[in-house]
Design an enzyme around this catalytic site. Structure first.
Site, PDB file in Angstrom:
ATOM      1  N   CYS A 148      13.749  25.186 -23.516  1.00  0.00           N
ATOM      2  CA  CYS A 148      12.952  25.069 -22.485  1.00  0.00           C
ATOM      3  C   CYS A 148      12.080  23.911 -22.130  1.00  0.00           C
ATOM      4  O   CYS A 148      11.407  23.397 -23.132  1.00  0.00           O
ATOM      5  CB  CYS A 148      12.061  26.603 -22.592  1.00  0.00           C
ATOM      6  SG  CYS A 148      10.943  26.620 -21.153  1.00  0.00           S
ATOM      7  N   ASP A 198      16.758  28.375 -26.032  1.00  0.00           N
ATOM      8  CA  ASP A 198      17.669  29.120 -25.185  1.00  0.00           C
ATOM      9  C   ASP A 198      18.832  29.205 -25.507  1.00  0.00           C
ATOM     10  O   ASP A 198      19.325  28.495 -26.128  1.00  0.00           O
ATOM     11  CB  ASP A 198      17.446  28.765 -23.389  1.00  0.00           C
ATOM     12  CG  ASP A 198      16.037  28.879 -23.009  1.00  0.00           C
ATOM     13  OD1 ASP A 198      15.533  29.776 -23.197  1.00  0.00           O
ATOM     14  OD2 ASP A 198      15.651  27.649 -22.446  1.00  0.00           O
TER      15      ASP A 198
END
Length: 166
Positions: free
Chosen positions: A57, A64
């Site tokens: 992120c 992620d």
């Protein structure tokens, strides 16, 4: 296809069969390699399922995770799968939003091999109770593949499949 022809068509590949693979930790599209499509006279769809995609992120630095689906109809060139694996791995420490990752992957593959049609779909695991599943596609302008892309975008995910990997 003869072994001699296959060998000459793949002579420029540097990663396939290389036992000294270097894994990159920074986003790098230059790792991608192609080879000649041996079936240019027949449309065929190639699909890659990549269940271990990771990126970061850009705001929090948290990882992620996603499954990335890449489907394409090649024209003259095809992406070599080991180079694709290393390219996807290069996102590991890259800070980008989910949508940007998916669009970047598609744009890099278009630039690399100029396919007739391509689509990339990311199915990201939920964070904060929300999953994000960006989808992008492209059909070569002025061809039936452009119309195909328009139609697939209009009807994309109208009847979503059961998600069992989250």
């Amino acid at each position: 296809m003869s072994k001699e022809r296959l060998k000459s068509d793949t002579k420029d590949l540097t990663l396939l069969g290389n036992q000294n693979t270097k894994y990159l930790y920074e986003y790098d599209p230059s790792i991608l390699e192609t080879f000649e499509n041996q079936n240019q006279d027949r449309d065929h769809m190639v699909k890659f399922n990549i269940p271990e995609f990771t990126s970061l992120c850009p705001q929090t630095g948290q990882p992620d995770f996603a499954t990335i689906y890449i489907s394409y109809i090649p024209d003259k060139r095809m992406v070599e799968s080991k180079s694709l694996k290393l390219y996807i791995f290069s996102f590991r420490n890259n800070g980008a939003f989910h949508e940007d990752c998916v669009v970047t992957i598609m744009n890099d593959l278009i630039e690399l091999m100029d396919p007739k049609y391509i689509e990339v779909w990311g199915k990201f695991t939920p964070r904060g109770g929300i999953s994000i599943d960006p989808y992008v596609n492209y059909g070569k302008p002025g061809t039936k593949y452009e119309k195909m892309a328009d139609k697939r975008m209009l009807y994309h995910d109208m009847y979503p499949e059961t998600i069992d990997n989250r």
